[in-house]
Design an enzyme around this catalytic site. Structure first.
Site, PDB file in Angstrom:
ATOM      1  N   GLU A 119       1.502  -0.487  -5.116  1.00  0.00           N
ATOM      2  CA  GLU A 119       0.289   0.311  -5.319  1.00  0.00           C
ATOM      3  C   GLU A 119       0.725   1.778  -5.243  1.00  0.00           C
ATOM      4  O   GLU A 119       0.523   2.459  -4.257  1.00  0.00           O
ATOM      5  CB  GLU A 119      -0.760   0.007  -4.239  1.00  0.00           C
ATOM      6  CG  GLU A 119      -2.127   0.613  -4.533  1.00  0.00           C
ATOM      7  CD  GLU A 119      -2.599   1.631  -3.505  1.00  0.00           C
ATOM      8  OE1 GLU A 119      -1.796   2.092  -2.674  1.00  0.00           O
ATOM      9  OE2 GLU A 119      -3.783   1.981  -3.546  1.00  0.00           O
ATOM     10  N   ASP A 142       0.842  -1.186   0.000  1.00  0.00           N
ATOM     11  CA  ASP A 142       0.000   0.000   0.000  1.00  0.00           C
ATOM     12  C   ASP A 142       0.887   1.250   0.000  1.00  0.00           C
ATOM     13  O   ASP A 142       1.793   1.377   0.828  1.00  0.00           O
ATOM     14  CB  ASP A 142      -0.831  -0.056   1.291  1.00  0.00           C
ATOM     15  CG  ASP A 142      -1.938   0.952   1.334  1.00  0.00           C
ATOM     16  OD1 ASP A 142      -2.862   0.850   0.522  1.00  0.00           O
ATOM     17  OD2 ASP A 142      -1.873   1.856   2.190  1.00  0.00           O
TER      18      ASP A 142
HETATM   19  O1  LIG Z   1      -3.875   6.160  -0.936  1.00  0.00           O
HETATM   20  P1  LIG Z   1      -4.429   5.181  -1.920  1.00  0.00           P
HETATM   21  O2  LIG Z   1      -5.548   5.719  -2.722  1.00  0.00           O
HETATM   22  O3  LIG Z   1      -3.336   4.615  -2.770  1.00  0.00           O
HETATM   23  O4  LIG Z   1      -5.085   3.960  -1.123  1.00  0.00           O
HETATM   24  C1  LIG Z   1      -4.472   2.984  -0.305  1.00  0.00           C
HETATM   25  O5  LIG Z   1      -3.964   3.510   0.891  1.00  0.00           O
HETATM   26  C2  LIG Z   1      -4.913   4.157   1.757  1.00  0.00           C
HETATM   27  C3  LIG Z   1      -4.206   4.407   3.078  1.00  0.00           C
HETATM   28  O6  LIG Z   1      -3.770   3.177   3.551  1.00  0.00           O
HETATM   29  C4  LIG Z   1      -6.157   3.307   2.009  1.00  0.00           C
HETATM   30  O7  LIG Z   1      -7.133   4.183   2.525  1.00  0.00           O
HETATM   31  C5  LIG Z   1      -8.119   3.633   3.376  1.00  0.00           C
HETATM   32  O8  LIG Z   1      -7.560   3.483   4.670  1.00  0.00           O
HETATM   33  C6  LIG Z   1      -7.235   4.690   5.351  1.00  0.00           C
HETATM   34  C7  LIG Z   1      -6.666   4.299   6.680  1.00  0.00           C
HETATM   35  O9  LIG Z   1      -7.571   3.562   7.393  1.00  0.00           O
HETATM   36  C8  LIG Z   1      -8.496   5.535   5.475  1.00  0.00           C
HETATM   37  O10 LIG Z   1      -8.200   6.745   6.141  1.00  0.00           O
HETATM   38  C9  LIG Z   1      -9.020   5.836   4.073  1.00  0.00           C
HETATM   39  O11 LIG Z   1     -10.219   6.594   4.177  1.00  0.00           O
HETATM   40  C10 LIG Z   1      -9.300   4.541   3.364  1.00  0.00           C
HETATM   41  O12 LIG Z   1      -9.682   4.830   2.046  1.00  0.00           O
HETATM   42  C11 LIG Z   1      -6.671   2.710   0.721  1.00  0.00           C
HETATM   43  O13 LIG Z   1      -7.726   1.848   0.932  1.00  0.00           O
HETATM   44  C12 LIG Z   1      -5.518   1.965   0.075  1.00  0.00           C
HETATM   45  O14 LIG Z   1      -5.904   1.252  -1.069  1.00  0.00           O
END
Ligand SMILES: O=P(O)(O)O[C@H]1O[C@H](CO)[C@@H](O[C@H]2O[C@H](CO)[C@@H](O)[C@H](O)[C@H]2O)[C@H](O)[C@H]1O
Length: 673
Positions: free
Chosen positions: A429, A400
């Site tokens: 990612e 991530d």
């Molecule tokens: O930042 P991206 O769009 O690449 O997404 C990835 O990372 C995010 C952070 O880990 C993650 O976001 C989700 O988890 C967060 C932490 O709990 C939360 O605050 C966000 O609202 C939630 O969307 C995302 O899922 C991951 O794919």
């Protein structure tokens, strides 16, 4: 120390001696050779170089490959552009490990003689001299080159005939130029003034690093249900999620990817639809890792125990699925690291720790780790955590947001893990700018998410895939995802089932690795207002998709794209041409909304024709590059569309009709007469 070239002349101290036969512009050379070129077992790698020499004597070139056991393999290069002195060769590796290659340029005395002898003897010039010189070259070959006994005998006989004054000059010459002699001198040549390029590292990885069909799930949703008696949701577990595995395997997927499975923090927990206030029973985002029950090395108690996790992995393996796990290096404020290692976070002037962001997204429920505060401590802890999961059978990590951590950390981690676990695969990612995305590939990530979700027109797709299958393919392998739990583009929101079929088909055929996020089958296309991601996103709540309703006899039978996905995956499995990246050719078509490409590997050739406009049925004429399909100029063939199971007779120009009232894509197998 300066290199002395000849008396009184010195090179600049930094210069590399050019060599007797210049060998330049070797490709691929990732960052000038500072970082490895990559491929997977059996994947063809094209190596090219500019090789030339002074004067008119013949020059030649060889790719010299050294395998991980130090065995050396020579592959002759072909001069593909004499005007530019450009040579190429295809090589491939038959097992994993660290290989190396270099290009050797050399003076080719037999080639020089062959060229000159034919002209001069034909013109009656220096006849005896040329014949004797040819004989001496063959004598040399017998002495110097590693040949078997019968080859040496043939060379010796040819030398004798070159000297045989009882024959006429034409007969004598033909002894030295005969096909078998030429072939022997080509396969085991006399090589003078051999000059080598630098040596380039070539990392050869397992096939899954390039090819695979992924299916993403939130394990807690698989088996989750609303309990009417308590009025609360009940979480799915590894045991209930296991029951979903046969359906995933039956659709033909190779990898099941799990979003984080760790305990979730309570502080600043997010509620449904990204709200900043969670209710008492909201499960929170699984990316807000860490709580009273542990951190990255622990399992969320709602999902079960380690034994349950192990059983899930074992069941997946039994069904031929690899399990990929999310590695999200961030912490809920309740993560054990926050109290045990407060120095791993950045404390602001007011004593608080800033939450994480990936602009414009805000992650108020997590703290970013500051790798610069204690690199040694953090590196060691992450390595320990990764080992925990490897020890439980995980060989693939979906990382991530790797672009929010130092690149040098990833280079170290991936290299360190690969020392003992060379089969571990890392998917980046990194939805970010190209420099970072590409560099993560160069430092070790085997795969990368891409901009595919945002490339929707035929022109954009062609341009993008040409880049991915071209220059960057030697260090970055693309993974195409039409949607993810974070991405639901307007194209998918408004394109209807046609768009969902089309994008899955494109992802599955344009590149060897693609992925689907659970619910894709059900065309879950409704976005949260103001966001380009799912409404009621399972990042913040459970989702019971009631898969049983779509099963035969169920109330929603026939309303799922699962059979279409299954068809795509079985086409991928049956047709090896779709499991490679660099073998793509784009063809022309009259309608610019249509995309036509083919992939060829050995005897297998697939042509894909796709209507990229999900709202309109379009008819047009496609113009095929028959040579790229391995057909002659007047070639015709039986085109078997693997989507509709129709069969047509096709040639260079063909009428197609695709769209909303039929299928948006043809995936055609070229059957030769
Ligand atoms: O930042 P991206 O769009 O690449 O997404 C990835 O990372 C995010 C952070 O880990 C993650 O976001 C989700 O988890 C967060 C932490 O709990 C939360 O605050 C966000 O609202 C939630 O969307 C995302 O899922 C991951 O794919």
């Amino acid at each position: 120390m300066p290199v002395t070239v000849s008396a009184g002349h010195q090179l600049r101290s930094t210069a590399r001696p050019i060599g007797r036969i210049p060998v330049q512009d070797v490709h691929p050379a990732v960052d000038g050779g500072a970082l490895p070129t990559t491929s997977v077992v059996g994947e063809e790698l094209q190596i090219s170089a500019t090789v030339f020499r002074e004067g008119h004597d013949a020059v030649n070139a060889t790719v010299v490959v050294t395998d991980p056991d130090d065995v050396v393999h020579h592959t002759p290069m072909t001069l593909i552009n004499p005007g530019l002195d450009l040579w190429t060769a295809q090589v491939s590796a038959d097992h994993t490990g660290t290989w190396a290659y270099r290009v050797e340029g050399w003076s080719d005395p037999y080639g020089t003689w062959l060229h000159d002898a034919v002209i001069k003897i034909g013109a009656g010039v220096d006849v005896e001299l040329m014949l004797e010189e040819g004989a001496r070259l063959l004598d040399r070959a017998v002495q110097e080159v590693d040949q078997d006994r019968s080859s040496k005998a043939a060379l010796g006989q040819a030398a004798a005939r070159l000297r045989d004054a009882t024959l006429n000059s034409e007969q004598r010459l033909s002894a030295g130029t005969a096909h078998d002699i030429e072939a022997l001198m080509r396969t085991s040549p006399l090589r003078d003034y051999v000059s080598a390029s630098p040596t380039y590292t070539w990392l050869v990885e397992r096939k899954r690093a390039l090819t695979g069909a992924w299916y993403e799930i939130f394990p807690r949703s698989e088996g989750a249900h609303f309990d009417d008696r308590s009025g609360q949701w009940v979480s799915g577990t590894f045991r209930t999620a296991m029951q979903r595995l046969p359906a995933i395997a039956d659709m033909g997927f190779d990898v099941v990817y799990l979003t984080p499975v760790h305990p979730i923090g309570e502080t600043n927990r997010k509620g449904p639809n990204n709200s900043l206030e969670a209710g008492p029973h909201d499960p929170g985002s699984p990316y807000a890792i860490g709580g009273a029950d542990g951190g990255h090395d622990a399992i969320h108690p709602d999902l079960g125990t380690w034994a349950d996790f192990d059983a899930f992995v074992a069941r997946a393996q039994e069904l031929g699925l690899e399990v990929a796990l999310d590695l999200a290096l961030q912490c809920s404020p309740d993560h054990p690291w926050v109290t045990e290692h407060p120095e791993w976070f950045t404390t602001r002037a007011d004593g608080t720790i800033a939450y994480a962001e990936n602009p414009p997204k805000k992650y108020q429920d997590i703290y970013p780790v500051n790798f610069d505060n204690d690199p040694a401590g953090i590196y060691a802890e992450v390595r320990r955590v990764v080992q925990v999961w490897i020890d439980h059978g995980i060989q693939i990590f979906r990382v991530d947001n790797p672009h929010t951590k130092p690149v040098e950390f990833w280079q170290w981690l991936i290299a360190d893990v690969s020392t003992d676990y060379p089969d571990v695969i890392w998917l980046a990612e990194a939805f970010t700018r190209p420099a970072m995305m590409h560099t993560l590939g160069k430092v070790g990530f085997q795969q990368s998410y891409t901009y595919f979700a945002w490339r929707s027109s035929a022109t954009e797709l062609q341009e993008y895939v040409e880049e991915l299958a071209g220059a960057s393919s030697v260090y970055m392998r693309p993974s195409f995802w039409p949607t993810t739990h974070d991405i639901l583009t307007p194209y998918m929101q408004y394109g209807g089932p046609t768009a969902w079929k089309l994008r899955a088909a494109l992802a599955a055929t344009l590149v060897p690795t693609y992925g689907i996020y659970a619910g894709y089958e059900l065309v879950e296309h409704v976005a949260r207002p103001g966001a380009e991601e799912q409404l009621d996103n399972e990042k913040y709540q459970y989702r019971d998709r009631r898969w049983q309703d779509y099963a035969p006899g169920g109330p929603k039978e026939g309303q799922s794209l699962a059979p279409f996905l299954k068809r795509l995956n079985s086409i991928r499995r049956d047709h090896p041409s779709l499991s490679w990246l660099r073998n793509i050719t784009f063809h022309t078509v009259d309608d610019p909304e249509l995309l036509v490409f083919s992939k060829r590997h050995g005897d297998d050739t697939i042509i894909v024709v796709a209507n990229c406009d999900p709202h309109t049925t379009r008819a047009s004429t496609i113009h095929l590059d028959l040579a790229a399909l391995g057909l002659g100029p007047a070639g015709t063939f039986v085109a078997h569309d693997l989507v509709s199971d129709s069969t047509w007779h096709w040639g260079e120009h063909n009428y197609v009709r695709l769209g909303v009232d039929s299928e948006p894509v043809h995936i055609v197998h070229v059957r030769r007469f």
